[in-house]
Design a protein around this motif. Structure first.
Motif, short mmCIF file in Angstrom:
data_model
loop_
_atom_site.label_atom_id
_atom_site.label_comp_id
_atom_site.label_asym_id
_atom_site.label_seq_id
_atom_site.Cartn_x
_atom_site.Cartn_y
_atom_site.Cartn_z
N SER A 547 0.86 -1.19 0.00
CA SER A 547 0.00 0.00 0.00
C SER A 547 0.89 1.23 0.00
O SER A 547 1.94 1.25 0.65
CB SER A 547 -0.91 0.02 1.23
OG SER A 547 -1.77 -1.08 1.26
N ALA A 548 0.47 2.25 -0.72
CA ALA A 548 1.25 3.49 -0.78
C ALA A 548 0.33 4.67 -0.98
O ALA A 548 -0.75 4.55 -1.58
CB ALA A 548 2.28 3.42 -1.91
N GLN A 549 0.75 5.79 -0.44
CA GLN A 549 0.03 7.04 -0.66
C GLN A 549 1.06 8.12 -0.92
O GLN A 549 2.05 8.24 -0.21
CB GLN A 549 -0.84 7.40 0.55
CG GLN A 549 -1.67 8.66 0.31
CD GLN A 549 -2.77 8.82 1.33
OE1 GLN A 549 -3.31 7.84 1.82
NE2 GLN A 549 -3.10 10.06 1.65
N VAL A 550 0.82 8.93 -1.95
CA VAL A 550 1.76 9.96 -2.36
C VAL A 550 1.03 11.30 -2.39
O VAL A 550 -0.06 11.41 -2.97
CB VAL A 550 2.35 9.66 -3.75
CG1 VAL A 550 3.43 10.67 -4.10
CG2 VAL A 550 2.91 8.25 -3.81
N ASN A 551 1.63 12.31 -1.79
CA ASN A 551 1.09 13.67 -1.80
C ASN A 551 2.11 14.61 -2.45
O ASN A 551 2.81 15.35 -1.75
CB ASN A 551 0.81 14.16 -0.38
CG ASN A 551 -0.42 13.52 0.21
OD1 ASN A 551 -1.23 12.96 -0.50
ND2 ASN A 551 -0.54 13.59 1.52
N PRO A 552 2.24 14.61 -3.76
CA PRO A 552 3.25 15.46 -4.39
C PRO A 552 2.95 16.95 -4.28
O PRO A 552 3.86 17.76 -4.27
CB PRO A 552 3.24 14.99 -5.85
CG PRO A 552 1.88 14.40 -6.05
CD PRO A 552 1.50 13.80 -4.74
N LEU A 553 1.63 17.31 -4.22
CA LEU A 553 1.22 18.70 -4.09
C LEU A 553 0.15 18.80 -3.01
O LEU A 553 -0.45 17.80 -2.61
CB LEU A 553 0.67 19.23 -5.41
CG LEU A 553 1.62 19.22 -6.62
CD1 LEU A 553 0.85 19.58 -7.88
CD2 LEU A 553 2.80 20.14 -6.41
N ARG A 554 -0.11 19.99 -2.55
CA ARG A 554 -1.08 20.19 -1.48
C ARG A 554 -2.46 19.68 -1.87
O ARG A 554 -3.18 19.10 -1.06
CB ARG A 554 -1.17 21.68 -1.13
CG ARG A 554 -2.13 22.00 0.02
CD ARG A 554 -2.12 23.47 0.35
NE ARG A 554 -2.61 24.27 -0.76
CZ ARG A 554 -3.91 24.55 -0.94
NH1 ARG A 554 -4.82 24.07 -0.12
NH2 ARG A 554 -4.30 25.30 -1.97
N ASN A 555 -2.85 19.86 -3.12
CA ASN A 555 -4.18 19.47 -3.57
C ASN A 555 -4.20 18.19 -4.39
O ASN A 555 -5.21 17.85 -5.00
CB ASN A 555 -4.80 20.59 -4.42
CG ASN A 555 -5.15 21.81 -3.60
OD1 ASN A 555 -5.05 21.78 -2.37
ND2 ASN A 555 -5.58 22.87 -4.26
N LEU A 556 -3.08 17.49 -4.42
CA LEU A 556 -2.97 16.30 -5.26
C LEU A 556 -2.50 15.11 -4.43
O LEU A 556 -1.55 15.22 -3.66
CB LEU A 556 -1.98 16.54 -6.41
CG LEU A 556 -1.72 15.36 -7.36
CD1 LEU A 556 -2.99 14.98 -8.12
CD2 LEU A 556 -0.59 15.71 -8.32
N SER A 557 -3.19 13.99 -4.58
CA SER A 557 -2.79 12.78 -3.87
C SER A 557 -3.07 11.56 -4.73
O SER A 557 -3.96 11.56 -5.58
CB SER A 557 -3.53 12.66 -2.53
OG SER A 557 -4.92 12.52 -2.74
N PHE A 558 -2.26 10.52 -4.50
CA PHE A 558 -2.44 9.23 -5.18
C PHE A 558 -2.41 8.12 -4.13
O PHE A 558 -1.70 8.21 -3.13
CB PHE A 558 -1.32 8.99 -6.20
CG PHE A 558 -1.28 9.99 -7.32
CD1 PHE A 558 -2.11 9.86 -8.43
CD2 PHE A 558 -0.40 11.06 -7.27
CE1 PHE A 558 -2.07 10.78 -9.46
CE2 PHE A 558 -0.36 11.99 -8.29
CZ PHE A 558 -1.19 11.85 -9.40
#
Length: 698
Positions: A547-558
């Motif tokens: 499982s992984a979660q990525v927040n590259p930008l304040r309003n963007l998540s994967f």
């Protein structure tokens, strides 16, 4: 057994590799796990201490916001959102077999547990519930028998409703979609001086059905369902709390859109049968929780009662001819009581919990088979009262030998007794009443070693025994087949959880090896007509979960959730007395177990900040599962398939409009398969659907 040594080596490697990166993870003494995932509130349930993300257990958490973003309506739709979780769509609410890591059952008692606000759901006919407007869902993977007991060999699904001490709001939701899908929901949460909290909610769901019955010219699978929930929370004293939870559901469903499947050609016919088939369910679930909390410990009491009755009418031949029809009725009354005391100082070197659990379950069923060609009925009734008790303990010792190294050990003892009273009337005679009883007992231990890195990550290795109770075959034709024994498993697991790159990435990985013995397997009756459960198998399931979660930008998540399961029979033979043949299934894949589950989702919010609109949120999701086999022979299968879903939301303060779509592209796949002595049947997955939600909060 070499796989277990591989797990141990990977555990040691994880400790070394993660410790190298630990200096780059910690920042300001806070927990990256809590900050990164946005779960600021510490998640604590009746039996679990602390946030699941910092516990030595493979777990997934779906928040209420994520459930809304994914437009999830019922429990079956969380398939693949947690790695190696699969809940096939049977065609009605009558049964919802759940599988985790290859462990599951589609004919007898479940192997994956379901709890709602601490109330156990023992029968799979109660699993398919509406999850509108809930707080969160926890999925714990792997045996949970030490804390939760019987029938949790595969894992646990914990559902939590909203607390009026945490929420104070009124929500109105209206949904409309194609295929005449409509839903109306209303909920209100409030409290008086943070001492007395109250919550009321109601939901009405109508679906016009997805598949047309060629014979009747009508949809084969419409449904109407009404559900209500009420909750009263009272802070009697500063240290004493009470939570009273009540829910009720009525559903009326024309289910079973089954199609004849031609095994030799792969052709699937249209839905085409004449007799009205349906399933109606009444279900009431109630729980009373008392909590006494001090600085040192929490003492809890959970009292539960669940009642349901369900009636099924089924055109058993699934043809336009009047051949066979079955009326099936089941009723359950389940009472349970649990006491739990656990320490609360998690920063101390030693933490503990003790528990006592008892239950009584009344179960009654009737099965009326109408052979319309011969104009006769076979009526069978069965009563299966079951009762039992359990005692359990779990301890954790922190900072052993070195700071951050912990040992957790647990043990549980279960005992239960079940009885069977069976009556059978055939066209020729009324057979003598059969009475029998038996009892089972089991000890289920667990141990894990955990190493924490500056509170921001951990690695662990665990060993646990799983246990699933035995029972009766109410339709057995031989005395020696009437009782089947419990089944057992030993599970070995390593895992690691950590945040990286200053909150950019959270990563969770686990590897598991499960040795499953005395397996309860559905086999052909002596007459060749129907099935019974026998202890006839031994299997091994092994795999990986990421499982992984990525927040590259304040309003963007994967988000990513991937699971791989390799589950095979090691010993399984089925003797068919009607033909005199023995079929060997050794080294075949277990049926109903997808080798891969995958969920990938992305979310981006555009800040508009205009008078008429605050923001626009885009959600995109891909869910996949397969390859999976439907039979022990591995001769009928469903290849890997993937579904694309999306939602776009327009929000202004407390009002929002969502435009959603599921199965974009209309991917065709088989969602369920079964066979009779001479025919094969399948149910197709739901087609492309789309619609609109209107949400108002005040």
């Amino acid at each position: 057994m070499n796989f277990k040594y591989i797990l141990l080596l990977l555990f040691l490697f994880t400790i070394v590799s993660t410790s190298i990166k630990a200096d780059n993870i910690h920042e300001g003494g806070d927990s990256v796990i809590i900050r990164y995932t946005g779960k600021e509130v510490v998640i604590e349930s009746f039996k679990q201490n602390n946030n699941l993300y910092i516990q030595p257990v493979a777990a997934s958490l779906l928040t209420g916001k994520e459930i809304k973003d994914f437009n999830i309506i019922n429990i079956k739709e969380i398939t693949s959102l947690a790695p190696n979780l699969f809940i096939p769509d049977y065609g009605s609410k009558m049964t919802s077999p759940a599988y985790i890591r290859g462990i599951g059952s589609h004919r007898n008692a479940p192997s994956v547990g379901l709890y709602v606000d601490g109330v156990p759901y023992f029968d799979r006919s109660t699993f398919d519930i509406n999850i509108n407007d809930i707080d969160r869902i926890e999925v714990l993977r792997g045996p949970q028998g030490t804390i939760y007991g019987r029938n949790t060999m595969g894992g646990i699904i914990n559902v939590f409703t909203k607390s009026p001490f945490k929420y104070k709001e009124t929500n109105v939701n209206l949904t409309a979609g194609n295929y005449n899908n409509y839903q109306t929901a209303l909920s209100h949460y409030g409290n008086v001086n943070n001492k007395v909290g109250y919550a009321l909610s109601g939901n009405y769901l109508h679906s016009g059905g997805y598949f047309k019955n060629k014979t009747t010219g009508k949809k084969a699978d419409p449904i109407d369902a009404v559900s209500t929930r009420a909750r009263l929370s009272w802070r009697i004293q500063p240290n004493l709390l009470m939570h009273l939870i009540m829910s009720y559901e009525y559903s009326d469903q024309d289910g079973y859109p089954y199609r004849l499947f031609h095994k030799d050609t792969g052709k699937i016919d249209e839905v085409n049968y004449n007799a009205h088939s349906y399933y109606r369910r009444n279900m009431s679930t109630n729980g009373l929780n008392l909590e006494y909390i001090t600085d040192q410990y929490k003492l809890s009491s959970q009292t539960s009662f669940q009642y349901y009755d369900g009636k099924q009418g089924l055109d058993q031949d699934f043809t336009p001819q009047d051949l066979y029809y079955v009326d099936f009725y089941q009723r359950q009354q389940m009472y349970s009581q649990e006491f739990n005391i656990k320490s609360l100082k998690d920063d101390s070197r030693y933490s503990w919990q003790f528990g006592l659990f008892g239950f009584h379950q009344n179960y009654f069923q009737t099965n009326d088979t109408d052979n319309r060609t011969a104009n006769n009925h076979t009526l069978q009734t069965a009563k299966n009262p079951t009762g039992g008790f359990a005692a359990y303990h779990q301890s954790a010792i922190n900072d052993i030998f070195t700071e951050g190294l912990s040992l957790l050990v647990g043990i549980r003892y279960d005992w239960e007794q079940t009885k069977s009273t069976m009556n059978r009337t055939t066209p020729k005679e009324t057979e003598p009443t059969v009475n029998d009883k038996t009892s089972f007992s089991q000890v289920t231990p667990k141990a894990s070693v955990e190493y924490k890195f500056n509170k921001d990550g951990l690695a662990y290795f665990s060993v646990a025994k799983g246990y699933k109770t035995g029972g009766f075959n109410n339709t057995a034709e031989k005395d020696e087949d009437r009782i089947f024994d419990p089944e057992y498993s030993w599970s070995y697991e390593i895992g690691s959880k950590a945040g990286f790159l200053n909150n950019l990435l959270f990563f969770d990985m686990s590897l598991f090896y499960i040795n499953w013995e005395n397996q309860q397997i559905s086999q052909t009756k002596t007459s060749g007509k129907g099935f019974i459960i026998k202890n006839a198998g031994k299997s091994v399931s092994k795999g990986i979960e990421v499982s992984a979660q990525v927040n590259p930008l304040r309003n963007l998540s994967f988000q990513l959730a991937y699971g791989y399961t390799n589950a095979k029979y090691k010993e399984h033979k089925d003797y068919n007395a009607a033909t005199g043949e023995t079929t060997v299934y050794d080294d075949n894949y277990l049926p109903m177990v997808p080798q891969n589950t995958l969920s990938v989702s992305g979310k981006y919010t555009f800040d508009i900040n205009q008078k008429w609109l605050d923001n626009i949120t885009l959600n995109a999701q891909y869910i996949g599962a397969g390859k999976l086999y439907w039979t022990d022979n591995n001769d009928i299968s469903q290849d890997y398939y993937g579904l694309f879903n999306s939602m776009i939301s327009f929000a202004k303060k407390d009002f929002s409009i969502d435009l959603w779509a599921k199965n974009i592209g209309g991917k065709e796949y088989v969602s369920y398969y079964f066979s009779t002595s001479s025919q094969h049947y399948v149910q197709k997955g739901k087609p492309f659907t789309c619609g609109m939600n209107m949400n108002l909060k005040f």
